[in-house]
Design a protein around this motif. Structure first.
Motif, mmCIF file in Angstrom:
data_model
loop_
_atom_site.group_PDB
_atom_site.id
_atom_site.type_symbol
_atom_site.label_atom_id
_atom_site.label_comp_id
_atom_site.label_asym_id
_atom_site.label_seq_id
_atom_site.Cartn_x
_atom_site.Cartn_y
_atom_site.Cartn_z
ATOM 1 N N THR A 35 15.861 0.588 4.958
ATOM 2 C CA THR A 35 14.372 0.190 5.224
ATOM 3 C C THR A 35 14.313 -1.089 4.516
ATOM 4 O O THR A 35 13.098 -1.468 4.386
ATOM 5 C CB THR A 35 13.753 1.425 4.178
ATOM 6 N N HIS A 36 15.202 -1.895 4.044
ATOM 7 C CA HIS A 36 14.919 -3.095 3.678
ATOM 8 C C HIS A 36 13.918 -2.834 2.376
ATOM 9 O O HIS A 36 12.814 -3.906 2.458
ATOM 10 C CB HIS A 36 14.405 -4.244 4.654
ATOM 11 N N THR A 40 9.744 -8.058 2.240
ATOM 12 C CA THR A 40 8.666 -8.002 3.173
ATOM 13 C C THR A 40 8.688 -9.653 3.734
ATOM 14 O O THR A 40 9.021 -10.399 3.327
ATOM 15 C CB THR A 40 7.365 -7.831 2.490
ATOM 16 N N LEU A 63 11.972 -10.162 12.855
ATOM 17 C CA LEU A 63 11.361 -9.079 13.383
ATOM 18 C C LEU A 63 11.306 -8.881 14.768
ATOM 19 O O LEU A 63 12.094 -9.941 15.489
ATOM 20 C CB LEU A 63 9.909 -9.716 13.187
ATOM 21 N N GLU A 64 11.518 -7.823 15.087
ATOM 22 C CA GLU A 64 11.609 -7.388 16.681
ATOM 23 C C GLU A 64 10.243 -7.079 17.163
ATOM 24 O O GLU A 64 9.328 -7.140 16.507
ATOM 25 C CB GLU A 64 12.470 -6.113 16.741
ATOM 26 N N VAL A 92 4.652 -6.997 6.406
ATOM 27 C CA VAL A 92 5.627 -6.043 6.910
ATOM 28 C C VAL A 92 7.095 -6.184 6.325
ATOM 29 O O VAL A 92 7.463 -7.284 6.042
ATOM 30 C CB VAL A 92 5.503 -6.137 8.246
ATOM 31 N N LYS A 93 7.893 -4.950 6.610
ATOM 32 C CA LYS A 93 9.053 -5.080 6.420
ATOM 33 C C LYS A 93 10.050 -5.868 7.249
ATOM 34 O O LYS A 93 9.708 -5.722 8.415
ATOM 35 C CB LYS A 93 9.826 -3.531 5.937
ATOM 36 N N SER A 94 11.176 -6.601 6.988
ATOM 37 C CA SER A 94 11.885 -7.210 7.781
ATOM 38 C C SER A 94 12.591 -6.302 8.631
ATOM 39 O O SER A 94 13.020 -5.191 8.373
ATOM 40 C CB SER A 94 13.090 -7.947 7.021
ATOM 41 N N ARG A 96 10.953 -5.021 11.311
ATOM 42 C CA ARG A 96 9.973 -4.019 11.789
ATOM 43 C C ARG A 96 9.876 -4.417 13.307
ATOM 44 O O ARG A 96 9.859 -5.770 13.611
ATOM 45 C CB ARG A 96 8.631 -3.852 10.818
ATOM 46 N N ILE A 98 7.032 -5.298 16.013
ATOM 47 C CA ILE A 98 5.801 -5.429 16.126
ATOM 48 C C ILE A 98 5.250 -5.510 17.614
ATOM 49 O O ILE A 98 6.036 -5.637 18.566
ATOM 50 C CB ILE A 98 5.087 -6.790 15.671
#
Length: 220
Positions: A35-36, A40, A63-64, A92-94, A96, A98
């Motif tokens: 979950t990294h 963030t 990020l994806e 946001v967490k790395s 994630r 968007i």
């Protein structure tokens, strides 16, 4: 010491407790890695960027993305980013995903419904609901007053039901109605222009004329 013998119950319990503790520790660290936890990044402002530029920026920050909407706008550059969710600047967490909305490359298409002899009011409402905003109505002769006779584009091409058109296409809806008969008025104007002053001096009023202006009763 006999309690800690290889085959003793206490030895087995201690081994089981040790293995369980090890599994718990591995699970906690594994979840943090997955979950990294604590990592963030800020969502970059991608609005106005092309898809290639967006891809490069998101790869750099880890990020994806997923494109979830595409809407055409004549005032925007096709293929550029219109909206980002979460909003730019959000933490946001790395890794994630968007969600991206882009400006489409062409106007949306819609299928023309069955309209022949249908209520013009209903068909106009249906066309508006489909997104056709430029619809002009014209009254023509037809069997059923208020019903649709035909549908054409602004350049005079007949549009059949089932045809797919861009929603910015200008349409003309031909509606059945009653044309006003102006022959009586035309005759009166013609007679008046020919008779001149002679028609008003010393003439008697005929039975089919009104006293207020001499307009023929049969025109009404």
């Amino acid at each position: 010491m006999s309690l800690l013998k290889k085959d003793s119950l206490l030895t087995h319990l201690l081994i089981m407790a040790g293995v369980s503790l090890l599994l718990i520790v591995l699970l906690i660290f594994g979840l943090d890695l997955y979950t990294h936890h604590g990592e963030t990044v800020k969502v970059p402002d991608l609005r106005g960027k092309t898809l290639a530029e967006m891809q490069r920026i998101l790869d750099d920050v880890g990020l994806e993305y997923e494109i979830n909407d595409s809407t055409y706008s004549s005032t925007a550059i096709p293929g550029t980013v219109r909206e980002v969710v979460p909003a730019p600047g959000s933490e946001v967490k790395s890794g994630r995903i968007i969600f991206i909305a882009i400006n489409g490359f062409h106007q949306r298409l819609q299928t023309i419904p069955i309209y022949k002899d249908q209520s013009a009011r209903q068909i106009l409402s249906l066309l508006k609901g489909l997104g056709f905003e430029s619809v002009e109505q014209r009254v023509v002769a037809g069997r059923y007053s208020g019903s649709v006779v035909k549908l054409e584009t602004a350049d005079g091409k007949l549009v059949e039901a089932g045809t797919q058109l861009r929603i910015d296409t200008k349409l003309i809806l031909f509606v059945a109605g009653q044309a006003i008969d102006t022959l009586g008025l035309d005759r009166y104007i013609e007679d008046y222009s020919k008779g001149g002053s002679d028609s008003t001096a010393g003439s008697t009023t005929s039975p089919d004329k009104q006293d207020d202006g001499g307009i023929s009763n049969d025109w009404w």
